[in-house]
Design an enzyme around this catalytic site. Sequence first.
Site, PDB file in Angstrom:
ATOM      1  CE  LYS A 168       9.928  50.551 -13.127  1.00 48.12           C
ATOM      2  NZ  LYS A 168       8.932  51.232 -13.975  1.00 48.12           N
TER       3      LYS A 168
HETATM    4  P1  BMP Z   1       7.530  51.511 -24.089  1.00 47.02           P
HETATM    5  O1  BMP Z   1       7.110  50.148 -24.676  1.00 47.02           O
HETATM    6  O2  BMP Z   1       6.731  52.656 -24.623  1.00 47.02           O
HETATM    7  O3  BMP Z   1       9.022  51.739 -24.144  1.00 47.02           O
HETATM    8  O4  BMP Z   1       7.120  51.462 -22.523  1.00 47.02           O
HETATM    9  C1  BMP Z   1       7.728  50.602 -21.606  1.00 47.02           C
HETATM   10  C2  BMP Z   1       7.013  50.653 -20.283  1.00 47.02           C
HETATM   11  O5  BMP Z   1       7.633  49.727 -19.378  1.00 47.02           O
HETATM   12  C3  BMP Z   1       7.023  52.000 -19.567  1.00 47.02           C
HETATM   13  O6  BMP Z   1       5.794  52.172 -18.897  1.00 47.02           O
HETATM   14  C4  BMP Z   1       8.145  51.877 -18.551  1.00 47.02           C
HETATM   15  O7  BMP Z   1       7.900  52.658 -17.392  1.00 47.02           O
HETATM   16  C5  BMP Z   1       8.136  50.398 -18.214  1.00 47.02           C
HETATM   17  N1  BMP Z   1       9.458  49.818 -17.866  1.00 47.02           N
HETATM   18  C6  BMP Z   1      10.517  49.811 -18.761  1.00 47.02           C
HETATM   19  O8  BMP Z   1      10.410  50.318 -19.875  1.00 47.02           O
HETATM   20  N2  BMP Z   1      11.709  49.229 -18.391  1.00 47.02           N
HETATM   21  C7  BMP Z   1      11.901  48.637 -17.184  1.00 47.02           C
HETATM   22  O9  BMP Z   1      12.976  48.090 -16.929  1.00 47.02           O
HETATM   23  C8  BMP Z   1      10.829  48.627 -16.278  1.00 47.02           C
HETATM   24  C9  BMP Z   1       9.622  49.209 -16.636  1.00 47.02           C
HETATM   25  O10 BMP Z   1       8.604  49.175 -15.795  1.00 47.02           O
END
Ligand code: BMP
Length: 258
Positions: free
Chosen positions: A93
């Site tokens: 990002k």
């Molecule tokens: P999780 O399914 O464990 O919540 O992980 C989500 C992943 O997606 C993380 O790596 C986070 O950095 C990324 N992410 C997010 O959750 N929301 C966004 O809006 C953008 C993301 O890149």
Amino acid sequence: NRGKLSFENRIALSKCPAAVKLFTIMAQKSTNLCLAADVLDIKKILQLADEVGPLICIFKIHADIIENYSDKERDELKNIATRHNFMIMEDRKLADIGNTVRMQFNQISKWANLITVHSIPGFGVLEAIKNAENFNPDVGVFLVAELSSENNLITPDYTKKTMALAEKYSTLVAGIVCQFPTAFTNPGFIQMTPGVNIEESIVNDSLGQQYNTPAKVIVERKADIAVVGRGIVNSSNPADIAEKYRQKLWAAYLSRVQ
Ligand code: BMP
């Protein structure tokens, strides 16, 4: 209606080589699952990549959380990606001025195929990447147009202006990180949506993350790729649960394009 077009049919509609490659992988492997391998231990990351690799189109990491991520491990991850035919995304990002982002992007491009970028700095960020002396045209950007977290500061106007930038730099922008189908219409861009969990009862975490089911993000929200992190990596058998996600996500995609 971009949601009704198949990935095969969208290949010709993209101007970005990385998106062409990604659409092709998704169609060949029947997968629209991106694994968010948010794990600290490099050995576990490589093991996950090898076990889950056949089931995913993107292996997404945050390189800055990995302990001991050296050149040797970067090469090993690249080899696994080639073997299982998936792309490596660094979810960095990038959000600085163009001149700084150009240097960051060049470094990350040595080992990642896809890199996430924030639009907040304005056009300079994409202009700098595109015109870098050693720019690798095979590396694609995913531009963040919306976030999954509760009460985030992105407004509809910000999303609209982000999409104007994506259109202007459509040879560089492979896709859009967003939550809603209203974010964009161009079927050449790939919608990647995080905040996905198979369990309907899991709707958030304690830090503002919000979750939806595979069917909801693919059919209602028109995501092309769903990002799943903890739903898979916290399991004792990640490959088994990843296959469950892959099946549900792919079935939802098939029902959408029919
Ligand atoms: P999780 O399914 O464990 O919540 O992980 C989500 C992943 O997606 C993380 O790596 C986070 O950095 C990324 N992410 C997010 O959750 N929301 C966004 O809006 C953008 C993301 O890149």
